[in-house]
Scaffold this active site. Structure first.
Site, mmCIF file in Angstrom:
data_model
loop_
_atom_site.group_PDB
_atom_site.id
_atom_site.type_symbol
_atom_site.label_atom_id
_atom_site.label_comp_id
_atom_site.label_asym_id
_atom_site.label_seq_id
_atom_site.Cartn_x
_atom_site.Cartn_y
_atom_site.Cartn_z
ATOM 1 N N ASP A 98 0.848 -1.205 0.000
ATOM 2 C CA ASP A 98 0.000 0.000 0.000
ATOM 3 C C ASP A 98 0.882 1.253 0.000
ATOM 4 O O ASP A 98 1.794 1.369 0.828
ATOM 5 C CB ASP A 98 -0.884 -0.038 1.264
ATOM 6 C CG ASP A 98 -2.032 0.962 1.213
ATOM 7 O OD1 ASP A 98 -1.883 2.025 0.593
ATOM 8 O OD2 ASP A 98 -3.077 0.673 1.816
ATOM 9 N N HIS A 100 -0.449 4.498 0.066
ATOM 10 C CA HIS A 100 -1.152 5.677 0.602
ATOM 11 C C HIS A 100 -0.502 6.135 1.913
ATOM 12 O O HIS A 100 -0.395 5.345 2.848
ATOM 13 C CB HIS A 100 -2.616 5.353 0.839
ATOM 14 C CG HIS A 100 -3.348 5.011 -0.424
ATOM 15 N ND1 HIS A 100 -3.391 3.738 -0.920
ATOM 16 C CD2 HIS A 100 -4.029 5.791 -1.300
ATOM 17 C CE1 HIS A 100 -4.091 3.738 -2.058
ATOM 18 N NE2 HIS A 100 -4.486 4.976 -2.306
ATOM 19 N N SER A 151 -5.187 -4.296 1.979
ATOM 20 C CA SER A 151 -4.350 -3.905 3.123
ATOM 21 C C SER A 151 -4.949 -4.372 4.441
ATOM 22 O O SER A 151 -4.228 -4.630 5.412
ATOM 23 C CB SER A 151 -4.173 -2.384 3.163
ATOM 24 O OG SER A 151 -3.593 -1.944 1.979
HETATM 25 CO CO1 B1M Z 1 -5.752 5.497 -4.082
HETATM 26 N N1 B1M Z 1 -7.317 4.428 -3.631
HETATM 27 N N2 B1M Z 1 -5.078 4.048 -5.193
HETATM 28 N N3 B1M Z 1 -4.317 6.692 -4.490
HETATM 29 N N4 B1M Z 1 -6.724 6.805 -3.200
HETATM 30 C C1 B1M Z 1 -8.241 4.947 -2.634
HETATM 31 C C2 B1M Z 1 -7.890 4.458 -1.229
HETATM 32 C C3 B1M Z 1 -9.643 4.425 -3.121
HETATM 33 C C4 B1M Z 1 -10.712 4.249 -2.017
HETATM 34 C C5 B1M Z 1 -10.149 5.331 -4.257
HETATM 35 C C6 B1M Z 1 -11.441 4.857 -4.879
HETATM 36 O O1 B1M Z 1 -11.450 3.964 -5.668
HETATM 37 N N5 B1M Z 1 -12.555 5.429 -4.525
HETATM 38 C C7 B1M Z 1 -9.215 3.075 -3.788
HETATM 39 C C8 B1M Z 1 -9.198 1.846 -2.860
HETATM 40 C C9 B1M Z 1 -10.225 0.832 -3.292
HETATM 41 C C10 B1M Z 1 -10.199 -0.364 -2.431
HETATM 42 O O2 B1M Z 1 -9.223 -1.006 -2.154
HETATM 43 N N6 B1M Z 1 -11.407 -0.696 -2.036
HETATM 44 C C11 B1M Z 1 -7.822 3.411 -4.278
HETATM 45 C C12 B1M Z 1 -7.135 2.701 -5.305
HETATM 46 C C13 B1M Z 1 -7.929 1.619 -6.007
HETATM 47 C C14 B1M Z 1 -5.810 2.983 -5.664
HETATM 48 C C15 B1M Z 1 -4.928 2.241 -6.693
HETATM 49 C C16 B1M Z 1 -5.049 0.720 -6.710
HETATM 50 C C17 B1M Z 1 -5.248 2.852 -8.078
HETATM 51 C C18 B1M Z 1 -4.525 2.236 -9.241
HETATM 52 O O3 B1M Z 1 -3.320 2.256 -9.313
HETATM 53 N N7 B1M Z 1 -5.320 1.706 -10.137
HETATM 54 C C19 B1M Z 1 -3.514 2.706 -6.281
HETATM 55 C C20 B1M Z 1 -2.950 1.790 -5.174
HETATM 56 C C21 B1M Z 1 -1.491 1.683 -5.200
HETATM 57 C C22 B1M Z 1 -1.018 0.892 -3.975
HETATM 58 O O4 B1M Z 1 -1.225 1.311 -2.840
HETATM 59 N N8 B1M Z 1 -0.379 -0.222 -4.235
HETATM 60 C C23 B1M Z 1 -3.815 4.043 -5.684
HETATM 61 C C24 B1M Z 1 -2.920 5.102 -5.712
HETATM 62 C C25 B1M Z 1 -3.210 6.359 -5.198
HETATM 63 C C26 B1M Z 1 -2.296 7.570 -5.383
HETATM 64 C C27 B1M Z 1 -0.808 7.205 -5.366
HETATM 65 C C28 B1M Z 1 -2.632 8.200 -6.730
HETATM 66 C C29 B1M Z 1 -2.796 8.510 -4.230
HETATM 67 C C30 B1M Z 1 -2.000 8.325 -2.893
HETATM 68 C C31 B1M Z 1 -0.908 9.338 -2.720
HETATM 69 C C32 B1M Z 1 -0.313 9.261 -1.333
HETATM 70 O O5 B1M Z 1 -0.898 8.804 -0.358
HETATM 71 N N9 B1M Z 1 0.925 9.723 -1.260
HETATM 72 C C33 B1M Z 1 -4.203 7.970 -3.979
HETATM 73 C C34 B1M Z 1 -5.212 8.691 -3.267
HETATM 74 C C35 B1M Z 1 -4.877 10.124 -2.909
HETATM 75 C C36 B1M Z 1 -6.463 8.110 -2.909
HETATM 76 C C37 B1M Z 1 -7.690 8.782 -2.249
HETATM 77 C C38 B1M Z 1 -8.395 9.594 -3.334
HETATM 78 C C39 B1M Z 1 -7.445 9.676 -1.042
HETATM 79 C C40 B1M Z 1 -6.637 9.022 0.106
HETATM 80 C C41 B1M Z 1 -6.197 10.092 1.089
HETATM 81 O O6 B1M Z 1 -5.041 10.510 1.089
HETATM 82 N N10 B1M Z 1 -7.124 10.593 1.926
HETATM 83 C C42 B1M Z 1 -8.518 7.517 -1.795
HETATM 84 C C43 B1M Z 1 -10.023 7.753 -1.759
HETATM 85 C C44 B1M Z 1 -10.482 8.209 -0.393
HETATM 86 O O7 B1M Z 1 -9.953 7.817 0.636
HETATM 87 N N11 B1M Z 1 -11.523 9.004 -0.369
HETATM 88 C C45 B1M Z 1 -7.942 6.431 -2.608
HETATM 89 C C46 B1M Z 1 -6.827 11.655 2.880
HETATM 90 C C47 B1M Z 1 -6.191 11.046 4.165
HETATM 91 C C48 B1M Z 1 -5.949 12.124 5.201
HETATM 92 O O8 B1M Z 1 -7.134 10.120 4.659
HETATM 93 O O9 B1M Z 1 -5.478 8.189 4.558
HETATM 94 O O10 B1M Z 1 -7.952 7.788 5.027
HETATM 95 P P1 B1M Z 1 -6.746 8.644 5.154
HETATM 96 O O11 B1M Z 1 -6.428 8.889 6.702
HETATM 97 C C49 B1M Z 1 -7.444 9.219 7.612
HETATM 98 C C50 B1M Z 1 -8.033 8.005 8.351
HETATM 99 O O12 B1M Z 1 -8.185 6.891 7.517
HETATM 100 C C51 B1M Z 1 -7.101 7.829 9.518
HETATM 101 O O13 B1M Z 1 -6.668 9.153 9.829
HETATM 102 C C52 B1M Z 1 -6.773 10.016 8.706
HETATM 103 C C53 B1M Z 1 -7.648 11.205 9.092
HETATM 104 O O14 B1M Z 1 -7.165 11.855 10.218
HETATM 105 N N12 B1M Z 1 -5.900 6.994 9.437
HETATM 106 C C54 B1M Z 1 -5.310 6.531 10.576
HETATM 107 C C55 B1M Z 1 -5.177 6.574 8.387
HETATM 108 N N13 B1M Z 1 -4.154 5.848 8.797
HETATM 109 C C56 B1M Z 1 -4.194 5.804 10.132
HETATM 110 C C57 B1M Z 1 -3.365 5.167 11.067
HETATM 111 C C58 B1M Z 1 -3.688 5.294 12.430
HETATM 112 C C59 B1M Z 1 -4.782 6.035 12.836
HETATM 113 C C60 B1M Z 1 -5.618 6.661 11.924
HETATM 114 O O15 B1M Z 1 -2.947 4.742 13.400
HETATM 115 C C61 B1M Z 1 -1.751 4.082 13.086
#
Ligand code: B1M
Length: 213
Positions: A98, A100, A151
């Site tokens: 992963d 992200h 993940s």
């Molecule tokens: Co991707 N991605 N992505 N992506 N991406 C998602 C996660 C997805 C839901 C988008 C969608 O389809 N709607 C989807 C997952 C689908 C699934 O598995 N069900 C997805 C996909 C499919 C993919 C790829 C497979 C796409 C592809 O290549 N075809 C690929 C995966 C590559 C891989 O990982 N092997 C991929 C790639 C990417 C980018 C590289 C383009 C980019 C990431 C850049 C980066 O992180 N440097 C990206 C992004 C930006 C997203 C979305 C749009 C936004 C994620 C984000 O940063 N959110 C995402 C859709 C979404 O989530 N709405 C999506 C903002 C961030 C602050 O939130 O990380 O959730 P988040 O953290 C939150 C909480 O979750 C929590 O605290 C934070 C808030 O305070 N939290 C924790 C997180 N970690 C924590 C740990 C803790 C405590 C809390 O304690 C240890």
């Protein structure tokens, strides 16, 4: 557009033109974390929705991520910091497979601003690397982040490997791939120590504080 709408649209459009000016304006009205959790996260959710509908390609999502990262980097110095001695040490990682890392890095910022020493191992971290770092760093807890459905499964495997290595310190897990139910029924039974689910970075801090008290 209102200020809040403009902030969300920088993320959706993947554009930084005017971003810093509007973030500076937003700081007059909101706490930095509320700007992240409010309009910027709303923008990210919209990016996720558009990506899901095939209306955005990965390269565009990457640009959105860059805007989010630049915003967090700009807001970080304005976040509240406690000047206490170290409350505890966390090994932090996005799990194997992963990439992200925005949420994980937010956890690092919130915890390190609040008295924790955080060793951030980065993305795609395999269990072997966590185990090696555990022996080197001797942390009080491990933090795992994951956003992909696969993940969530990887966290189960990671918990099994940590257990096999004799590790039983608390694990804090978070990320969009997880739910409390999954954590309790799938990860926790595979590990000897506590497994706690944090819905966001602030909740992660609350749980870490509870663990260390
Ligand atoms: Co991707 N991605 N992505 N992506 N991406 C998602 C996660 C997805 C839901 C988008 C969608 O389809 N709607 C989807 C997952 C689908 C699934 O598995 N069900 C997805 C996909 C499919 C993919 C790829 C497979 C796409 C592809 O290549 N075809 C690929 C995966 C590559 C891989 O990982 N092997 C991929 C790639 C990417 C980018 C590289 C383009 C980019 C990431 C850049 C980066 O992180 N440097 C990206 C992004 C930006 C997203 C979305 C749009 C936004 C994620 C984000 O940063 N959110 C995402 C859709 C979404 O989530 N709405 C999506 C903002 C961030 C602050 O939130 O990380 O959730 P988040 O953290 C939150 C909480 O979750 C929590 O605290 C934070 C808030 O305070 N939290 C924790 C997180 N970690 C924590 C740990 C803790 C405590 C809390 O304690 C240890």
């Amino acid at each position: 557009m209102t200020l809040e709408e403009r902030l969300a649209s920088y993320v959706v459009e993947g554009s930084k033109d005017g971003l810093i000016e509007d973030l500076t304006e937003a700081l007059k009205h909101y706490a930095p974390l509320d700007i992240i959790n409010g309009p910027l996260m709303a923008g990210m959710d919209e990016v996720g929705r558009l990506f899901n509908n095939n209306e955005l390609i990965v390269a565009e999502v990457l640009q959105s991520a860059e805007v989010m990262k630049a915003s967090v980097a700009f807001l970080e110095p304005y976040m509240e910091k406690t000047e206490t001695a170290t409350k505890g040490k966390m090994l932090l990682a996005t799990v194997k497979g992963d990439v992200h890392d925005i949420g994980k890095n937010l956890v690092e910022i919130i915890l390190s601003n609040n008295g924790y020493e955080v060793v951030n191992l980065g993305i795609k971290v395999p269990p072997e690397q966590l185990i090696e770092a555990y022996h080197k760093e001797k942390p009080d807890m491990i933090g795992l982040s994951g956003l992909l459905v696969k993940s969530a499964q990887q966290m189960v495997l990671t918990a099994q490997d940590l257990k096999q290595a004799g590790i039983d310190i608390p694990i804090l897990v978070g990320g969009a791939a997880l739910t409390r139910k999954f954590t309790n029924t799938r990860i926790a039974p595979e590990y000897d120590g506590l497994v706690l689910y944090a819905k966001d970075a602030m909740n992660g801090l609350e749980l870490a504080n509870r663990l260390m008290n």
